[in-house]
Scaffold this active site. Structure first.
Site, mmCIF file in Angstrom:
data_model
loop_
_atom_site.group_PDB
_atom_site.id
_atom_site.type_symbol
_atom_site.label_atom_id
_atom_site.label_comp_id
_atom_site.label_asym_id
_atom_site.label_seq_id
_atom_site.Cartn_x
_atom_site.Cartn_y
_atom_site.Cartn_z
ATOM 1 N N ALA A 1 2.481 5.370 4.539
ATOM 2 C CA ALA A 1 1.543 5.735 5.416
ATOM 3 C C ALA A 1 0.018 5.177 5.379
ATOM 4 O O ALA A 1 -0.851 5.863 6.122
ATOM 5 C CB ALA A 1 1.326 7.305 5.685
ATOM 6 N N SER A 2 -0.220 4.232 4.685
ATOM 7 C CA SER A 2 -1.389 3.575 4.533
ATOM 8 C C SER A 2 -1.781 2.655 5.738
ATOM 9 O O SER A 2 -2.932 2.481 6.151
ATOM 10 C CB SER A 2 -1.578 2.658 3.315
ATOM 11 O OG SER A 2 -0.699 1.548 3.382
ATOM 12 N N GLY A 3 -0.479 2.341 6.606
ATOM 13 C CA GLY A 3 -0.854 1.753 8.037
ATOM 14 C C GLY A 3 -0.272 0.322 7.970
ATOM 15 O O GLY A 3 -0.539 -0.593 8.919
ATOM 16 N N LYS A 4 0.540 0.046 6.781
ATOM 17 C CA LYS A 4 1.115 -1.408 6.798
ATOM 18 C C LYS A 4 2.065 -1.697 8.006
ATOM 19 O O LYS A 4 1.841 -2.736 8.769
ATOM 20 C CB LYS A 4 2.086 -1.459 5.492
ATOM 21 C CG LYS A 4 1.343 -1.241 4.172
ATOM 22 C CD LYS A 4 2.267 -1.220 3.028
ATOM 23 C CE LYS A 4 3.377 -0.036 3.225
ATOM 24 N NZ LYS A 4 2.880 1.234 3.062
ATOM 25 N N SER A 5 2.979 -1.055 8.355
ATOM 26 C CA SER A 5 3.937 -1.213 9.492
ATOM 27 C C SER A 5 2.955 -1.345 11.094
ATOM 28 O O SER A 5 3.165 -2.095 11.735
ATOM 29 C CB SER A 5 4.899 -0.091 9.357
ATOM 30 O OG SER A 5 5.760 -0.263 8.731
ATOM 31 N N GLY B 1 0.945 -1.020 0.115
ATOM 32 C CA GLY B 1 -0.008 -0.074 0.066
ATOM 33 C C GLY B 1 0.835 1.316 0.324
ATOM 34 O O GLY B 1 2.047 1.120 0.247
ATOM 35 N N LEU B 2 0.167 2.549 0.068
ATOM 36 C CA LEU B 2 0.805 3.679 0.011
ATOM 37 C C LEU B 2 1.335 3.960 1.026
ATOM 38 O O LEU B 2 1.389 3.502 2.274
ATOM 39 C CB LEU B 2 -0.249 4.630 -0.393
ATOM 40 C CG LEU B 2 -0.953 5.080 -1.741
ATOM 41 C CD1 LEU B 2 -1.969 6.100 -1.533
ATOM 42 C CD2 LEU B 2 -0.056 5.508 -2.409
ATOM 43 N N SER C 1 5.972 -5.740 5.580
ATOM 44 C CA SER C 1 5.133 -4.390 5.199
ATOM 45 C C SER C 1 5.930 -3.645 4.126
ATOM 46 O O SER C 1 7.205 -2.732 4.899
ATOM 47 C CB SER C 1 4.825 -3.640 6.631
ATOM 48 O OG SER C 1 5.900 -3.754 7.505
HETATM 49 P P1 ADP Z 1 2.943 2.664 6.224
HETATM 50 O O1 ADP Z 1 3.887 1.361 6.961
HETATM 51 O O2 ADP Z 1 2.086 2.081 5.429
HETATM 52 O O3 ADP Z 1 3.928 3.383 5.658
HETATM 53 P P2 ADP Z 1 2.736 3.414 9.086
HETATM 54 O O4 ADP Z 1 1.791 2.507 9.889
HETATM 55 O O5 ADP Z 1 4.053 3.560 9.206
HETATM 56 O O6 ADP Z 1 2.529 3.334 7.550
HETATM 57 O O7 ADP Z 1 1.868 4.738 9.322
HETATM 58 C C1 ADP Z 1 0.451 4.730 9.382
HETATM 59 C C2 ADP Z 1 0.150 5.963 10.321
HETATM 60 O O8 ADP Z 1 -1.374 6.128 10.294
HETATM 61 C C3 ADP Z 1 0.599 5.561 11.669
HETATM 62 O O9 ADP Z 1 0.965 6.972 12.385
HETATM 63 C C4 ADP Z 1 -0.979 5.240 12.260
HETATM 64 O O10 ADP Z 1 -0.972 5.524 13.891
HETATM 65 C C5 ADP Z 1 -2.003 5.995 11.503
HETATM 66 N N1 ADP Z 1 -3.225 5.504 11.597
HETATM 67 C C6 ADP Z 1 -4.391 6.037 11.969
HETATM 68 N N2 ADP Z 1 -5.520 5.485 11.722
HETATM 69 C C7 ADP Z 1 -5.047 4.212 11.212
HETATM 70 C C8 ADP Z 1 -5.751 2.985 10.941
HETATM 71 N N3 ADP Z 1 -6.870 2.727 11.105
HETATM 72 N N4 ADP Z 1 -4.695 1.819 10.490
HETATM 73 C C9 ADP Z 1 -3.603 1.929 10.469
HETATM 74 N N5 ADP Z 1 -2.676 3.217 10.760
HETATM 75 C C10 ADP Z 1 -3.598 4.328 11.194
#
Ligand code: ADP
Length: 206
Positions: free
Chosen positions: A39-43, A36-37, A107
């Site tokens: 900051a989509s929430g993967k990690s 996913g993009l 992720s």
């Molecule tokens: P990625 O790994 O995709 O780059 P991150 O997990 O590092 O994304 O960051 C996602 C951010 O969005 C985190 O700061 C997280 O706390 C926030 N967030 C807010 N709502 C959600 C949700 N419903 N699911 C996942 N992350 C969320």
């Protein structure tokens, strides 16, 4: 596809099968591939999922995009070629871990469909479960979250080739699961993955 460079190498078969190894561990190895993009929430989901699985006495392990770039893939950047090599290596590692019996949660943005499909094929050829999870949210939501401030830098032109801004993201066509993280809480996303694992018989002892 990476080219085979070494010659005079022969595959040396072991005396135990993956199924025997998994039986001794009491679980089937599998790869949960989050894409996913930024900051989509993967990690965030991967961390919570790993914790729940380990609490349930499942052997789970997380491979995180940024973490892997600190070590195994520290010599790779973000060109299309390096992104492909990044995913190829992680795909191979995830496959080895699945073969060993771990439930591996990756992720990585993994923006290109062809790269993800290669990893899927790698698992299919070895008869190992591969579950592609599309961690989906609209770009503007991801950009608003921006936990690492990277979108801001990309918009300011300080980062080039940033996925979603000036580099493409190709969504999966047939993911095993889609998580709309603008609509689901982290706990709900984790539960959805657990439900999928349950359906596939990957939570019960082998
Ligand atoms: P990625 O790994 O995709 O780059 P991150 O997990 O590092 O994304 O960051 C996602 C951010 O969005 C985190 O700061 C997280 O706390 C926030 N967030 C807010 N709502 C959600 C949700 N419903 N699911 C996942 N992350 C969320």
């Amino acid at each position: 596809m990476a080219e085979q460079i070494a010659t005079n190498i022969t595959w040396h078969e072991g005396a135990v099968t993956a199924a025997e190894r998994h039986k001794s561990l009491g679980q089937t190895g599998a790869t949960i591939w989050m894409t996913g993009l930024p900051a989509s929430g993967k990690s965030t989901i991967a961390v919570a999922l790993e914790q729940v699985l380990v609490q349930r006495s499942r052997c789970a392990y997380r491979l995180d995009g940024d973490n892997v770039r600190h070590g195994l893939n520290k010599n790779l950047g973000f060109s299309a070629e390096d992104r492909a090599e990044n995913i190829r290596r992680i795909g191979e590692v995830a496959k080895l871990f699945a073969d060993a019996g771990l439930i591996t949660i990756t992720s990585f943005i993994s923006p290109y469909r062809a790269d993800r499909d290669q990893v899927r094929k790698l698992h299919a050829d070895a008869d190992l479960p591969f579950l592609e999870v599309f961690v989906d949210c609209p770009l503007d939501v991801a950009e608003q979250r921006d936990p690492k401030g990277l979108y801001k830098k990309a918009r300011a032109g300080e980062i080039k080739g940033f996925t979603g801004i000036d580099d493409p993201y190709e969504p999966p066509l047939h993911p095993e699961l889609t998580l709309r993280t603008d609509q689901l809480s982290v706990a709900q996303s984790v539960q959805s993955v657990l439900d999928l694992l349950q359906q596939r018989g990957l939570l019960s002892a082998t």
